[in-house]
Design a protein around this motif. Structure first.
Motif, PDB file in Angstrom:
ATOM      1  N   GLY A  81      20.398   0.162   1.079  1.00  0.00           N
ATOM      2  CA  GLY A  81      20.223  -0.313  -0.292  1.00  0.00           C
ATOM      3  C   GLY A  81      19.025  -1.210  -0.506  1.00  0.00           C
ATOM      4  O   GLY A  81      18.848  -1.760  -1.591  1.00  0.00           O
ATOM      5  N   ARG A  82      18.195  -1.352   0.500  1.00  0.00           N
ATOM      6  CA  ARG A  82      17.037  -2.238   0.388  1.00  0.00           C
ATOM      7  C   ARG A  82      15.748  -1.423   0.395  1.00  0.00           C
ATOM      8  O   ARG A  82      15.620  -0.433   1.101  1.00  0.00           O
ATOM      9  CB  ARG A  82      17.050  -3.243   1.531  1.00  0.00           C
ATOM     10  N   LYS A  83      14.792  -1.831  -0.415  1.00  0.00           N
ATOM     11  CA  LYS A  83      13.517  -1.131  -0.545  1.00  0.00           C
ATOM     12  C   LYS A  83      12.594  -1.547   0.598  1.00  0.00           C
ATOM     13  O   LYS A  83      12.421  -2.741   0.869  1.00  0.00           O
ATOM     14  CB  LYS A  83      12.896  -1.467  -1.899  1.00  0.00           C
ATOM     15  N   LEU A  84      12.002  -0.554   1.264  1.00  0.00           N
ATOM     16  CA  LEU A  84      11.074  -0.798   2.362  1.00  0.00           C
ATOM     17  C   LEU A  84       9.671  -0.444   1.897  1.00  0.00           C
ATOM     18  O   LEU A  84       9.433   0.652   1.379  1.00  0.00           O
ATOM     19  CB  LEU A  84      11.450   0.057   3.575  1.00  0.00           C
TER      20      LEU A  84
ATOM     21  N   ALA B  58      -6.522  -7.897   7.272  1.00  0.00           N
ATOM     22  CA  ALA B  58      -6.541  -8.883   8.343  1.00  0.00           C
ATOM     23  C   ALA B  58      -5.789  -8.414   9.593  1.00  0.00           C
ATOM     24  O   ALA B  58      -6.022  -8.935  10.674  1.00  0.00           O
ATOM     25  CB  ALA B  58      -5.933 -10.201   7.851  1.00  0.00           C
ATOM     26  N   ARG B  59      -4.882  -7.474   9.462  1.00  0.00           N
ATOM     27  CA  ARG B  59      -4.071  -6.963  10.573  1.00  0.00           C
ATOM     28  C   ARG B  59      -3.697  -5.516  10.271  1.00  0.00           C
ATOM     29  O   ARG B  59      -3.893  -5.043   9.158  1.00  0.00           O
ATOM     30  CB  ARG B  59      -2.775  -7.780  10.719  1.00  0.00           C
ATOM     31  N   PRO B  60      -3.089  -4.842  11.231  1.00  0.00           N
ATOM     32  CA  PRO B  60      -2.591  -3.485  10.950  1.00  0.00           C
ATOM     33  C   PRO B  60      -1.476  -3.503   9.897  1.00  0.00           C
ATOM     34  O   PRO B  60      -0.818  -4.529   9.689  1.00  0.00           O
ATOM     35  CB  PRO B  60      -2.028  -3.012  12.295  1.00  0.00           C
ATOM     36  N   GLU B  61      -1.263  -2.384   9.252  1.00  0.00           N
ATOM     37  CA  GLU B  61      -0.176  -2.269   8.275  1.00  0.00           C
ATOM     38  C   GLU B  61       1.168  -2.420   8.970  1.00  0.00           C
ATOM     39  O   GLU B  61       1.301  -2.156  10.171  1.00  0.00           O
ATOM     40  CB  GLU B  61      -0.232  -0.901   7.586  1.00  0.00           C
ATOM     41  N   GLU B  62       2.169  -2.862   8.207  1.00  0.00           N
ATOM     42  CA  GLU B  62       3.535  -2.989   8.724  1.00  0.00           C
ATOM     43  C   GLU B  62       4.519  -2.729   7.599  1.00  0.00           C
ATOM     44  O   GLU B  62       4.144  -2.649   6.434  1.00  0.00           O
ATOM     45  CB  GLU B  62       3.753  -4.363   9.348  1.00  0.00           C
ATOM     46  N   VAL B  63       5.778  -2.606   7.961  1.00  0.00           N
ATOM     47  CA  VAL B  63       6.833  -2.371   6.979  1.00  0.00           C
ATOM     48  C   VAL B  63       7.536  -3.695   6.695  1.00  0.00           C
ATOM     49  O   VAL B  63       7.846  -4.451   7.612  1.00  0.00           O
ATOM     50  CB  VAL B  63       7.850  -1.330   7.494  1.00  0.00           C
ATOM     51  N   ALA B  64       7.771  -3.959   5.414  1.00  0.00           N
ATOM     52  CA  ALA B  64       8.467  -5.178   4.997  1.00  0.00           C
ATOM     53  C   ALA B  64       9.612  -4.813   4.061  1.00  0.00           C
ATOM     54  O   ALA B  64       9.496  -3.876   3.267  1.00  0.00           O
ATOM     55  CB  ALA B  64       7.503  -6.130   4.291  1.00  0.00           C
ATOM     56  N   VAL B  65      10.690  -5.558   4.150  1.00  0.00           N
ATOM     57  CA  VAL B  65      11.807  -5.411   3.222  1.00  0.00           C
ATOM     58  C   VAL B  65      11.435  -6.149   1.935  1.00  0.00           C
ATOM     59  O   VAL B  65      10.991  -7.296   1.977  1.00  0.00           O
ATOM     60  CB  VAL B  65      13.098  -5.993   3.828  1.00  0.00           C
ATOM     61  N   ASP B  66      11.601  -5.480   0.806  1.00  0.00           N
ATOM     62  CA  ASP B  66      11.209  -6.057  -0.481  1.00  0.00           C
ATOM     63  C   ASP B  66      12.409  -6.719  -1.142  1.00  0.00           C
ATOM     64  O   ASP B  66      13.386  -6.055  -1.474  1.00  0.00           O
ATOM     65  CB  ASP B  66      10.643  -4.967  -1.380  1.00  0.00           C
ATOM     66  N   SER B  67      12.332  -8.031  -1.356  1.00  0.00           N
ATOM     67  CA  SER B  67      13.434  -8.743  -2.000  1.00  0.00           C
ATOM     68  C   SER B  67      13.116  -9.144  -3.439  1.00  0.00           C
ATOM     69  O   SER B  67      13.937  -9.786  -4.092  1.00  0.00           O
ATOM     70  CB  SER B  67      13.811  -9.993  -1.188  1.00  0.00           C
ATOM     71  N   VAL B  68      11.924  -8.765  -3.943  1.00  0.00           N
ATOM     72  CA  VAL B  68      11.529  -9.204  -5.290  1.00  0.00           C
ATOM     73  C   VAL B  68      11.102  -8.079  -6.228  1.00  0.00           C
ATOM     74  O   VAL B  68      10.709  -8.333  -7.358  1.00  0.00           O
ATOM     75  CB  VAL B  68      10.405 -10.269  -5.215  1.00  0.00           C
ATOM     76  N   GLY B  69      11.132  -6.833  -5.779  1.00  0.00           N
ATOM     77  CA  GLY B  69      10.763  -5.723  -6.648  1.00  0.00           C
ATOM     78  C   GLY B  69       9.267  -5.501  -6.774  1.00  0.00           C
ATOM     79  O   GLY B  69       8.781  -5.131  -7.833  1.00  0.00           O
TER      80      GLY B  69
ATOM     81  N   VAL C  79       0.811  -1.222   0.000  1.00  0.00           N
ATOM     82  CA  VAL C  79       0.000   0.000   0.000  1.00  0.00           C
ATOM     83  C   VAL C  79       0.846   1.275   0.000  1.00  0.00           C
ATOM     84  O   VAL C  79       0.297   2.369  -0.097  1.00  0.00           O
ATOM     85  CB  VAL C  79      -0.985   0.016   1.190  1.00  0.00           C
ATOM     86  N   GLY C  80       2.150   1.158   0.109  1.00  0.00           N
ATOM     87  CA  GLY C  80       3.004   2.345   0.110  1.00  0.00           C
ATOM     88  C   GLY C  80       4.463   1.983   0.260  1.00  0.00           C
ATOM     89  O   GLY C  80       4.828   0.808   0.302  1.00  0.00           O
ATOM     90  N   SER C  81       5.284   3.001   0.328  1.00  0.00           N
ATOM     91  CA  SER C  81       6.721   2.779   0.504  1.00  0.00           C
ATOM     92  C   SER C  81       7.236   3.681   1.615  1.00  0.00           C
ATOM     93  O   SER C  81       6.577   4.641   2.013  1.00  0.00           O
ATOM     94  CB  SER C  81       7.477   3.049  -0.793  1.00  0.00           C
TER      95      SER C  81
ATOM     96  N   CYS D 276      10.199  -8.876   8.668  1.00  0.00           N
ATOM     97  CA  CYS D 276       9.138  -9.125   7.700  1.00  0.00           C
ATOM     98  C   CYS D 276       9.706  -8.845   6.313  1.00  0.00           C
ATOM     99  O   CYS D 276      10.311  -7.793   6.097  1.00  0.00           O
ATOM    100  CB  CYS D 276       7.945  -8.221   7.989  1.00  0.00           C
ATOM    101  N   ALA D 277       9.536  -9.787   5.395  1.00  0.00           N
ATOM    102  CA  ALA D 277      10.086  -9.615   4.048  1.00  0.00           C
ATOM    103  C   ALA D 277       9.093 -10.070   2.993  1.00  0.00           C
ATOM    104  O   ALA D 277       8.355 -11.039   3.184  1.00  0.00           O
ATOM    105  CB  ALA D 277      11.387 -10.406   3.892  1.00  0.00           C
ATOM    106  N   ILE D 278       9.097  -9.352   1.883  1.00  0.00           N
ATOM    107  CA  ILE D 278       8.314  -9.741   0.709  1.00  0.00           C
ATOM    108  C   ILE D 278       9.178 -10.703  -0.091  1.00  0.00           C
ATOM    109  O   ILE D 278      10.289 -10.364  -0.486  1.00  0.00           O
ATOM    110  CB  ILE D 278       7.962  -8.511  -0.141  1.00  0.00           C
ATOM    111  N   VAL D 279       8.664 -11.920  -0.325  1.00  0.00           N
ATOM    112  CA  VAL D 279       9.454 -12.936  -1.030  1.00  0.00           C
ATOM    113  C   VAL D 279       8.788 -13.426  -2.311  1.00  0.00           C
ATOM    114  O   VAL D 279       9.347 -14.269  -3.004  1.00  0.00           O
ATOM    115  CB  VAL D 279       9.782 -14.143  -0.119  1.00  0.00           C
TER     116      VAL D 279
END
Length: 88
Positions: free
Chosen positions: A19-22, A35-46, A5-7, A77-80
């Protein structure tokens, strides 16, 4: 599952995040409802804003983003993966 939903822009951060996208993610159920509150995740897949993604937490998140295992990673937390479609 979650929806991006954002960056986040952070000029001062732990060196393991340099150097990592959040991205801001909103966990969703199988019908796409929050389902839960928003959170920040490290993006490993673009992933991009508006996409549905797969998340991992804990040790999986820390291991998914570095080829150099000597780095102490602070992410929890990471996007995979980017979800193309899901059926219930």
């Amino acid at each position: 599952m979650a929806k991006v939903v954002g960056s986040v822009v952070s000029t001062q951060k732990d060196r393991s995040l340099i150097g990592r996208k959040l991205m801001i993610v909103q966990a969703v159920d199988s019908q796409g409802k929050p389902a839960r509150p928003e959170e920040v995740a490290v993006d490993s897949v673009g992933a991009g804003i508006g996409e549905y993604v797969l998340l991992v937490r804990g040790a999986g998140a820390r291991k998914s983003n570095h080829s150099d295992k000597a780095i102490n990673d602070v992410s929890d937390c990471a996007i995979v993966g980017i979800i193309d479609s899901f059926d219930k």
